[in-house]
Design a protein around this motif. Structure first.
Motif, PDB file in Angstrom:
ATOM      1  N   VAL A  29       0.499  -0.999  -0.144  1.00 45.70           N
ATOM      2  CA  VAL A  29       0.186  -0.222  -0.029  1.00 45.70           C
ATOM      3  C   VAL A  29       0.937   1.190   0.435  1.00 45.70           C
ATOM      4  CG1 VAL A  29      -1.115   1.144   1.078  1.00 45.70           C
ATOM      5  CG2 VAL A  29      -2.113  -1.175   1.165  1.00 45.70           C
ATOM      6  N   ASN A  30       1.862   1.282   0.813  1.00 48.25           N
ATOM      7  CA  ASN A  30       2.496   2.887   1.085  1.00 48.25           C
ATOM      8  C   ASN A  30       3.831   2.499  -0.702  1.00 48.25           C
ATOM      9  OD1 ASN A  30       2.648   3.517   3.243  1.00 48.25           O
ATOM     10  ND2 ASN A  30       3.511   2.632   3.871  1.00 48.25           N
ATOM     11  N   SER A  31       3.793   1.248  -0.649  1.00 43.57           N
ATOM     12  CA  SER A  31       4.837   1.473  -2.037  1.00 43.57           C
ATOM     13  C   SER A  31       3.340   2.486  -3.816  1.00 43.57           C
ATOM     14  CB  SER A  31       4.748   0.053  -2.785  1.00 43.57           C
ATOM     15  OG  SER A  31       5.181   0.168  -4.249  1.00 43.57           O
ATOM     16  N   TYR A  32       2.155   1.439  -3.641  1.00 39.84           N
ATOM     17  CA  TYR A  32       1.458   2.288  -4.426  1.00 39.84           C
ATOM     18  C   TYR A  32       1.271   4.057  -3.720  1.00 39.84           C
ATOM     19  CZ  TYR A  32      -3.542   2.324  -6.398  1.00 39.84           C
ATOM     20  OH  TYR A  32      -4.380   2.138  -7.147  1.00 39.84           O
ATOM     21  N   ARG A  33       1.111   4.461  -2.937  1.00 42.53           N
ATOM     22  CA  ARG A  33       0.899   5.308  -2.961  1.00 42.53           C
ATOM     23  C   ARG A  33       1.847   6.025  -2.648  1.00 42.53           C
ATOM     24  NH1 ARG A  33      -2.030   7.111   1.437  1.00 42.53           N
ATOM     25  NH2 ARG A  33      -1.281   8.925   2.137  1.00 42.53           N
ATOM     26  N   HIS A  80       1.760   6.865  -6.417  1.00 44.29           N
ATOM     27  CA  HIS A  80       0.986   8.187  -7.524  1.00 44.29           C
ATOM     28  C   HIS A  80       1.265   9.072  -5.870  1.00 44.29           C
ATOM     29  CE1 HIS A  80      -1.181   4.255  -8.581  1.00 44.29           C
ATOM     30  NE2 HIS A  80      -2.244   5.229  -8.720  1.00 44.29           N
ATOM     31  N   GLY A  81       2.524   9.605  -5.560  1.00 36.18           N
ATOM     32  CA  GLY A  81       2.654  11.072  -5.773  1.00 36.18           C
ATOM     33  C   GLY A  81       2.500  11.405  -3.396  1.00 36.18           C
ATOM     34  N   ALA A  82       1.882  10.281  -3.109  1.00 39.20           N
ATOM     35  CA  ALA A  82       0.595  10.232  -1.532  1.00 39.20           C
ATOM     36  C   ALA A  82       2.127  10.020  -0.511  1.00 39.20           C
ATOM     37  CB  ALA A  82      -0.539   9.013  -1.226  1.00 39.20           C
ATOM     38  N   SER A  83       1.832  10.564   0.589  1.00 33.07           N
ATOM     39  CA  SER A  83       2.894   9.962   1.596  1.00 33.07           C
ATOM     40  C   SER A  83       2.520   8.549   2.205  1.00 33.07           C
ATOM     41  CB  SER A  83       3.344  10.730   2.692  1.00 33.07           C
ATOM     42  OG  SER A  83       1.580  11.295   3.444  1.00 33.07           O
ATOM     43  N   GLU A  84       3.503   8.890   2.358  1.00 28.43           N
ATOM     44  CA  GLU A  84       4.258   6.669   3.665  1.00 28.43           C
ATOM     45  C   GLU A  84       2.886   6.511   4.699  1.00 28.43           C
ATOM     46  OE1 GLU A  84       7.022   4.903   4.433  1.00 28.43           O
ATOM     47  OE2 GLU A  84       8.166   4.453   1.520  1.00 28.43           O
ATOM     48  N   LEU A  85       2.061   6.127   4.983  1.00 27.29           N
ATOM     49  CA  LEU A  85       1.400   5.506   6.540  1.00 27.29           C
ATOM     50  C   LEU A  85       1.941   4.945   7.148  1.00 27.29           C
ATOM     51  CD1 LEU A  85      -2.137   4.241   4.757  1.00 27.29           C
ATOM     52  CD2 LEU A  85      -1.479   6.663   5.280  1.00 27.29           C
ATOM     53  N   GLN A  86       1.519   5.818   8.827  1.00 22.80           N
ATOM     54  CA  GLN A  86       2.976   5.114   9.809  1.00 22.80           C
ATOM     55  C   GLN A  86       1.947   4.100  10.732  1.00 22.80           C
ATOM     56  OE1 GLN A  86       3.659   8.525  12.569  1.00 22.80           O
ATOM     57  NE2 GLN A  86       4.488   6.428  14.157  1.00 22.80           N
ATOM     58  N   ARG A  87       2.096   3.171  10.718  1.00 21.99           N
ATOM     59  CA  ARG A  87       1.437   1.475  11.119  1.00 21.99           C
ATOM     60  C   ARG A  87       1.538   1.869  13.241  1.00 21.99           C
ATOM     61  NH1 ARG A  87       2.696  -4.620  10.166  1.00 21.99           N
ATOM     62  NH2 ARG A  87       0.529  -4.868  10.671  1.00 21.99           N
TER      63      ARG A  87
END
Length: 188
Positions: free
Chosen positions: A50-54, A57-64
């Motif tokens: 999901v973070n790679s996909y984000r 697409h220019g979105a920041s990574e999510l923190q778990r």
């Protein structure tokens, strides 16, 4: 001299009373995953996908977030236990109980908003993480969840005895007041 001694006793007593009335500041512990090592578990692989996909697409990574992980994991277990009995989104998936998970995220973890992706897949011989992300990317609302401006996520995965993989990903944003108060003590 007696007056001075009585005055000291009264001052000490008043100080004791005032101290006993004071309440310690209320703090809320917000559990977060803080491992420095890569998470190679299936839920970790889903988050990496999901973070790679984000990123692509220019979105920041999510923190778990460990609390959101627990909520997502519990929902996956619910899906496994009730598989085949759902009808709206497919026989093996449901968002049943999402309102409760969102309320827990708000009240326990100070999240101001929350959303959820759920999927079930069984592709023997293939890594399920990229398949789950592909399934979500092909749905407008699930794709939106993967790309929106969330700050935190929780991922749950359960694999049933026949290889069916159930995954739930919660997306959330930390309440603004929590971010602001955390940042005011940073030294720049």
């Amino acid at each position: 001299m007696k007056t001075n001694a009585y005055l000291k006793v009264i001052v000490v007593a008043c100080a004791g009373v005032l101290a006993s009335c004071a309440t310690p500041p209320q703090t809320t512990k917000v559990p977060m995953s803080a491992s420095l090592h890569p998470d190679h578990s299936l839920s970790g692989q889903v988050l990496q996908e999901v973070n790679s996909y984000r990123r692509s697409h220019g979105a920041s990574e999510l923190q778990r977030h460990a609390g959101l992980d627990r909520l997502a994991q519990e929902h996956c277990e619910y899906l496994r236990q009730h598989r085949g009995s759902f009808g709206i989104y497919g026989a093996n998936v449901s968002h049943f109980g999402f309102e409760g998970r969102a309320m827990m995220a708000r009240e326990r973890f100070q999240m101001q908003s929350c959303s959820e992706n759920v999927a079930a897949a069984n592709y023997p011989g293939k890594s399920p993480a990229p398949i789950l992300v592909k399934l979500w990317s092909e749905s407008e609302s699930h794709n939106y969840n993967m790309l929106a401006s969330w700050t935190h996520t929780g991922v749950g995965v359960v694999v049933d005895s026949d290889g069916m993989v159930f995954s739930t990903q919660l997306f959330a944003t930390v309440a603004y007041s929590q971010i602001a108060s955390r940042g005011r003590f940073d030294i720049h």
